[in-house]
Design a protein around this motif. Structure first.
Motif, PDB file in Angstrom:
ATOM      1  N   PHE A   1       0.921  -1.126   0.071  1.00 29.16           N
ATOM      2  CA  PHE A   1      -0.083  -0.034   0.045  1.00 29.16           C
ATOM      3  C   PHE A   1       0.869   1.308   0.227  1.00 29.16           C
ATOM      4  O   PHE A   1       0.464   2.352   0.393  1.00 29.16           O
ATOM      5  N   ASP A   2       2.156   1.109  -0.532  1.00 22.16           N
ATOM      6  CA  ASP A   2       2.916   2.477  -0.614  1.00 22.16           C
ATOM      7  C   ASP A   2       3.072   3.096   0.576  1.00 22.16           C
ATOM      8  O   ASP A   2       3.138   4.354   0.469  1.00 22.16           O
ATOM      9  N   GLY A   3       2.974   2.381   1.832  1.00 23.63           N
ATOM     10  CA  GLY A   3       3.124   3.194   3.220  1.00 23.63           C
ATOM     11  C   GLY A   3       1.602   3.579   3.617  1.00 23.63           C
ATOM     12  O   GLY A   3       1.700   4.303   4.468  1.00 23.63           O
ATOM     13  N   GLY A   4       0.536   3.424   3.087  1.00 21.89           N
ATOM     14  CA  GLY A   4      -0.602   3.876   3.290  1.00 21.89           C
ATOM     15  C   GLY A   4      -1.040   5.161   2.997  1.00 21.89           C
ATOM     16  O   GLY A   4      -0.238   5.869   1.901  1.00 21.89           O
ATOM     17  N   PRO A   5      -2.405   5.634   3.113  1.00 21.52           N
ATOM     18  CA  PRO A   5      -3.365   4.679   4.276  1.00 21.52           C
ATOM     19  C   PRO A   5      -3.690   3.528   3.724  1.00 21.52           C
ATOM     20  O   PRO A   5      -4.133   3.735   2.426  1.00 21.52           O
ATOM     21  N   VAL A   6      -4.178   2.919   4.595  1.00 22.52           N
ATOM     22  CA  VAL A   6      -4.974   1.636   4.335  1.00 22.52           C
ATOM     23  C   VAL A   6      -5.670   1.246   5.490  1.00 22.52           C
ATOM     24  O   VAL A   6      -5.200   1.465   6.680  1.00 22.52           O
ATOM     25  N   GLY A   7      -7.140   0.921   5.045  1.00 25.22           N
ATOM     26  CA  GLY A   7      -7.934   0.646   6.170  1.00 25.22           C
ATOM     27  C   GLY A   7      -7.658  -0.599   7.054  1.00 25.22           C
ATOM     28  O   GLY A   7      -7.143  -1.461   6.367  1.00 25.22           O
ATOM     29  N   LEU A   8      -8.501  -0.909   8.032  1.00 22.46           N
ATOM     30  CA  LEU A   8      -8.138  -1.768   9.157  1.00 22.46           C
ATOM     31  C   LEU A   8      -8.558  -3.169   8.308  1.00 22.46           C
ATOM     32  O   LEU A   8      -7.637  -4.202   8.301  1.00 22.46           O
ATOM     33  N   SER A   9      -9.648  -3.531   7.824  1.00 26.14           N
ATOM     34  CA  SER A   9      -9.832  -4.794   7.263  1.00 26.14           C
ATOM     35  C   SER A   9      -9.202  -5.189   5.821  1.00 26.14           C
ATOM     36  O   SER A   9      -8.925  -6.242   5.955  1.00 26.14           O
ATOM     37  N   THR A  10      -8.721  -4.014   5.096  1.00 28.46           N
ATOM     38  CA  THR A  10      -7.794  -4.618   3.909  1.00 28.46           C
ATOM     39  C   THR A  10      -6.575  -4.990   4.607  1.00 28.46           C
ATOM     40  O   THR A  10      -6.015  -5.946   3.980  1.00 28.46           O
ATOM     41  N   LEU A  11      -5.928  -4.356   5.526  1.00 22.88           N
ATOM     42  CA  LEU A  11      -4.999  -4.682   6.097  1.00 22.88           C
ATOM     43  C   LEU A  11      -4.819  -6.126   6.593  1.00 22.88           C
ATOM     44  O   LEU A  11      -3.932  -7.030   6.409  1.00 22.88           O
ATOM     45  N   ALA A  12      -5.794  -6.214   7.432  1.00 22.25           N
ATOM     46  CA  ALA A  12      -6.135  -7.684   8.198  1.00 22.25           C
ATOM     47  C   ALA A  12      -6.313  -8.811   7.254  1.00 22.25           C
ATOM     48  O   ALA A  12      -5.369  -9.890   7.136  1.00 22.25           O
ATOM     49  N   VAL A  13      -6.950  -8.559   5.880  1.00 24.05           N
ATOM     50  CA  VAL A  13      -7.034  -9.523   4.786  1.00 24.05           C
ATOM     51  C   VAL A  13      -5.542  -9.773   4.207  1.00 24.05           C
ATOM     52  O   VAL A  13      -5.399 -10.892   3.933  1.00 24.05           O
ATOM     53  N   SER A  14      -5.009  -8.667   4.057  1.00 22.79           N
ATOM     54  CA  SER A  14      -3.793  -8.964   3.319  1.00 22.79           C
ATOM     55  C   SER A  14      -2.492  -9.712   4.385  1.00 22.79           C
ATOM     56  O   SER A  14      -1.667 -10.141   3.504  1.00 22.79           O
ATOM     57  N   VAL A  15      -2.676  -9.607   5.599  1.00 23.79           N
ATOM     58  CA  VAL A  15      -1.829 -10.572   6.396  1.00 23.79           C
ATOM     59  C   VAL A  15      -2.457 -11.844   6.741  1.00 23.79           C
ATOM     60  O   VAL A  15      -1.861 -12.381   7.507  1.00 23.79           O
ATOM     61  N   GLY A  16      -3.665 -11.916   6.521  1.00 28.42           N
ATOM     62  CA  GLY A  16      -4.364 -13.131   6.670  1.00 28.42           C
ATOM     63  C   GLY A  16      -4.730 -13.229   8.330  1.00 28.42           C
ATOM     64  O   GLY A  16      -4.816 -14.460   8.974  1.00 28.42           O
ATOM     65  N   GLU A  17      -4.975 -12.192   9.087  1.00 31.02           N
ATOM     66  CA  GLU A  17      -5.413 -12.084  10.414  1.00 31.02           C
ATOM     67  C   GLU A  17      -6.759 -11.604  10.414  1.00 31.02           C
ATOM     68  O   GLU A  17      -7.365 -10.938   9.570  1.00 31.02           O
ATOM     69  N   GLU A  18      -7.503 -11.789  11.776  1.00 33.30           N
ATOM     70  CA  GLU A  18      -8.580 -11.158  12.065  1.00 33.30           C
ATOM     71  C   GLU A  18      -8.444  -9.820  12.343  1.00 33.30           C
ATOM     72  O   GLU A  18      -7.580  -9.381  12.946  1.00 33.30           O
ATOM     73  N   PRO A  19      -9.245  -8.918  11.974  1.00 32.05           N
ATOM     74  CA  PRO A  19      -8.926  -7.604  12.143  1.00 32.05           C
ATOM     75  C   PRO A  19      -8.797  -7.275  13.526  1.00 32.05           C
ATOM     76  O   PRO A  19      -8.108  -6.155  13.920  1.00 32.05           O
ATOM     77  N   GLU A  20      -9.678  -7.936  14.601  1.00 33.83           N
ATOM     78  CA  GLU A  20      -9.480  -7.610  15.911  1.00 33.83           C
ATOM     79  C   GLU A  20      -8.106  -7.844  16.634  1.00 33.83           C
ATOM     80  O   GLU A  20      -7.600  -7.179  17.341  1.00 33.83           O
ATOM     81  N   THR A  21      -7.551  -8.828  15.895  1.00 29.87           N
ATOM     82  CA  THR A  21      -5.925  -9.026  16.557  1.00 29.87           C
ATOM     83  C   THR A  21      -5.065  -7.851  15.859  1.00 29.87           C
ATOM     84  O   THR A  21      -4.269  -7.274  16.756  1.00 29.87           O
ATOM     85  N   VAL A  22      -5.297  -7.762  14.557  1.00 29.72           N
ATOM     86  CA  VAL A  22      -4.301  -6.618  14.031  1.00 29.72           C
ATOM     87  C   VAL A  22      -4.505  -5.128  14.949  1.00 29.72           C
ATOM     88  O   VAL A  22      -3.831  -4.482  15.356  1.00 29.72           O
ATOM     89  N   GLU A  23      -5.916  -5.076  15.109  1.00 37.65           N
ATOM     90  CA  GLU A  23      -6.165  -3.761  15.961  1.00 37.65           C
ATOM     91  C   GLU A  23      -5.737  -3.845  17.503  1.00 37.65           C
ATOM     92  O   GLU A  23      -5.350  -2.764  18.127  1.00 37.65           O
ATOM     93  N   SER A  24      -6.017  -5.027  18.015  1.00 36.97           N
ATOM     94  CA  SER A  24      -5.833  -4.858  19.490  1.00 36.97           C
ATOM     95  C   SER A  24      -4.324  -5.411  19.738  1.00 36.97           C
ATOM     96  O   SER A  24      -3.800  -5.318  20.964  1.00 36.97           O
ATOM     97  N   VAL A  25      -3.702  -6.335  18.997  1.00 33.12           N
ATOM     98  CA  VAL A  25      -2.389  -6.777  19.383  1.00 33.12           C
ATOM     99  C   VAL A  25      -1.272  -5.817  18.673  1.00 33.12           C
ATOM    100  O   VAL A  25      -0.303  -5.563  19.238  1.00 33.12           O
ATOM    101  N   VAL A  26      -1.408  -5.954  17.341  1.00 34.89           N
ATOM    102  CA  VAL A  26      -0.362  -5.249  16.708  1.00 34.89           C
ATOM    103  C   VAL A  26      -0.252  -3.898  16.505  1.00 34.89           C
ATOM    104  O   VAL A  26       0.740  -3.397  16.866  1.00 34.89           O
ATOM    105  N   GLU A  27      -1.539  -3.266  16.506  1.00 36.71           N
ATOM    106  CA  GLU A  27      -1.370  -1.817  16.091  1.00 36.71           C
ATOM    107  C   GLU A  27      -0.889  -1.097  17.431  1.00 36.71           C
ATOM    108  O   GLU A  27      -0.003  -0.204  17.233  1.00 36.71           O
ATOM    109  N   PRO A  28      -1.358  -1.260  18.581  1.00 34.14           N
ATOM    110  CA  PRO A  28      -0.896  -0.482  19.840  1.00 34.14           C
ATOM    111  C   PRO A  28       0.360  -0.326  20.112  1.00 34.14           C
ATOM    112  O   PRO A  28       0.941   0.633  20.358  1.00 34.14           O
ATOM    113  N   PHE A  29       1.356  -1.655  19.692  1.00 39.49           N
ATOM    114  CA  PHE A  29       2.588  -1.668  19.882  1.00 39.49           C
ATOM    115  C   PHE A  29       3.295  -0.808  18.661  1.00 39.49           C
ATOM    116  O   PHE A  29       4.151  -0.033  18.815  1.00 39.49           O
ATOM    117  N   LEU A  30       2.956  -1.003  17.543  1.00 39.33           N
ATOM    118  CA  LEU A  30       3.418  -0.125  16.272  1.00 39.33           C
ATOM    119  C   LEU A  30       3.202   1.179  16.473  1.00 39.33           C
ATOM    120  O   LEU A  30       4.134   1.881  16.219  1.00 39.33           O
TER     121      LEU A  30
END
Ligand SMILES: Nc1ncnc2c1ncn2[C@@H]1O[C@H](COP(=O)(O)OP(=O)(O)OP(=O)(O)O)[C@@H](O)[C@H]1O
Length: 346
Positions: free
Chosen positions: A274-303
């Motif tokens: 996505f060339d650095g974004g912006p990219v929406g949560l569900s698109t991002l989650a699909v592209s890494v094969g994860e649940e949006p909730e996991t990306v939002e509550s586990v990955v994002e807060p730390f990043l």
């Protein structure tokens, strides 16, 4: 896809047992979270002085920061029995009614992931929290009646990784909300020193710092990394020193900032696809094969916390630090960023 070392919740019996063995049993043993700890201490002491059940408590924050541990401490400090349940296990009002009606006076009821409880149960909980009473519906249609049922006084401890998803009427019924924060390296160092002591493992200060700095501000991850280091030292007949830490964590693909495979996959997707974004949560989650909730509550807060991505109204955007960390160059921007705005759940 989730990495077992940094997975948000324990994935095996052995892991659960390991966590259990290292869990602090009292507020005095609980490391860090000074503010929340002080507030809880006051609340528990006030209840004790007035010989009543403590107010309901909401614990909010990312996985692995100590919410379950604090719920156990609330019960333990007041010598109260503890009942544990979780939002996903309460899918009907009847599930909650059965749970609430079997509580003994003074019991602490812990509901993990309380934001995932069924709506009908949530509404029943309002009355239960406020008046220690529920209304049981009997019959159907025009002949339906509700029978009030008195409950034993109890303390509800709710835990959530997504406090924003809790309806206001529920949030307002908690006497106290603790927002747990990520731990700094010094606090994680203390968590590790305590864990090493309990495990009878010699772990020098520089080895602890090395683990702490790769633990994503999370005690659960610090303890898991420690376990892998202990294994490494045992198998290679080496001390659990800094070299062992580096070698073990390299073997398990935990980079110097503590990023694991999923973090890197998310970053790489934002950067490369996505060339650095912006990219929406569900698109991002699909592209890494994860649940949006996991990306939002586990990955994002730390990043977000370490300044790798930022959340904007148009989606997730990689920061210059992310490009640098992954050894990539940002594209030269034209007038507009195209092609990434087909989901709106930013
Ligand atoms: N403040 C702390 N001091 C020492 N150890 C801690 C602390 N907080 C958590 N831990 C350790 O981390 C582990 C994970 O904590 P806990 O299960 O309480 O996290 P959690 O926030 O409830 O996670 P989840 O949201 O996945 O339920 C515990 O086994 C405990 O050993």
């Amino acid at each position: 896809m989730t990495d077992p070392l940094t997975a948000p919740t324990p994935e095996s019996e052995a892991e659960l047992a390991f966590e259990g063995a290292l869990r602090p049993r009292s507020l005095a043993e609980f490391v860090g979270q000074q503010k929340a700890r002080g507030q809880l201490q006051l609340l528990l002491r006030a209840a004790e002085l007035q010989a009543r059940t403590p107010d309901h408590i909401l614990l909010a924050g990312p996985p692995g920061l100590g919410k379950t541990t604090l719920a156990m401490i609330v019960a333990h400090e007041g010598a109260r029995p503890l009942r544990m349940s979780s939002g996903p296990a309460i899918q009907h009002a009847g599930d909650l009614a059965a749970l609430l009606s079997s509580l003994v006076p003074g019991e602490v009821l812990f509901i993990d992931e309380i934001h995932r409880m069924a709506r009908s149960a949530e509404e029943m909980l309002y009355l239960a929290m406020e008046d220690f009473r529920i209304d049981i519906m009997v019959g159907k249609g025009a002949g339906a009646t509700s029978i009030p049922l008195d409950l034993a006084p109890f303390t509800l401890v709710g835990a959530t990784t997504r406090s924003g998803l809790l309806p206001n009427p529920l949030r307002d019924r908690f006497g106290f909300t603790a927002h747990l924060e990520f731990y700094d390296d010094a606090e994680l160092d203390e968590v590790l020193a305590r864990a090493a002591r309990l495990l009878g493992l010699e772990l020098p200060a520089d080895a602890r710092i090395e683990i702490a700095s790769r633990s994503r501000g999370t005690p659960r991850i610090a303890n898991r990394l420690l376990r892998r280091v202990r294994d490494y030292a045992l198998v290679h007949g080496r001390p659990a020193d800094r070299e062992s830490v580096r070698a073990a964590l390299e073997l398990y693909d935990v980079d110097p900032l503590g990023l694991d495979r999923l973090d890197r996959a998310v970053l790489d997707a934002i950067l490369s696809r996505f060339d650095g974004g912006p990219v929406g949560l569900s698109t991002l989650a699909v592209s890494v094969g994860e649940e949006p909730e996991t990306v939002e509550s586990v990955v994002e807060p730390f990043l977000v916390r370490i300044g790798m991505i930022s959340r904007t109204p148009r989606g997730r955007v990689a920061t210059p630090r992310a490009w640098e960390h992954r050894g990539m160059r940002p594209p030269v921007r034209g007038a507009a960023v195209a092609g990434t705005l087909f989901d709106d759940d930013v």
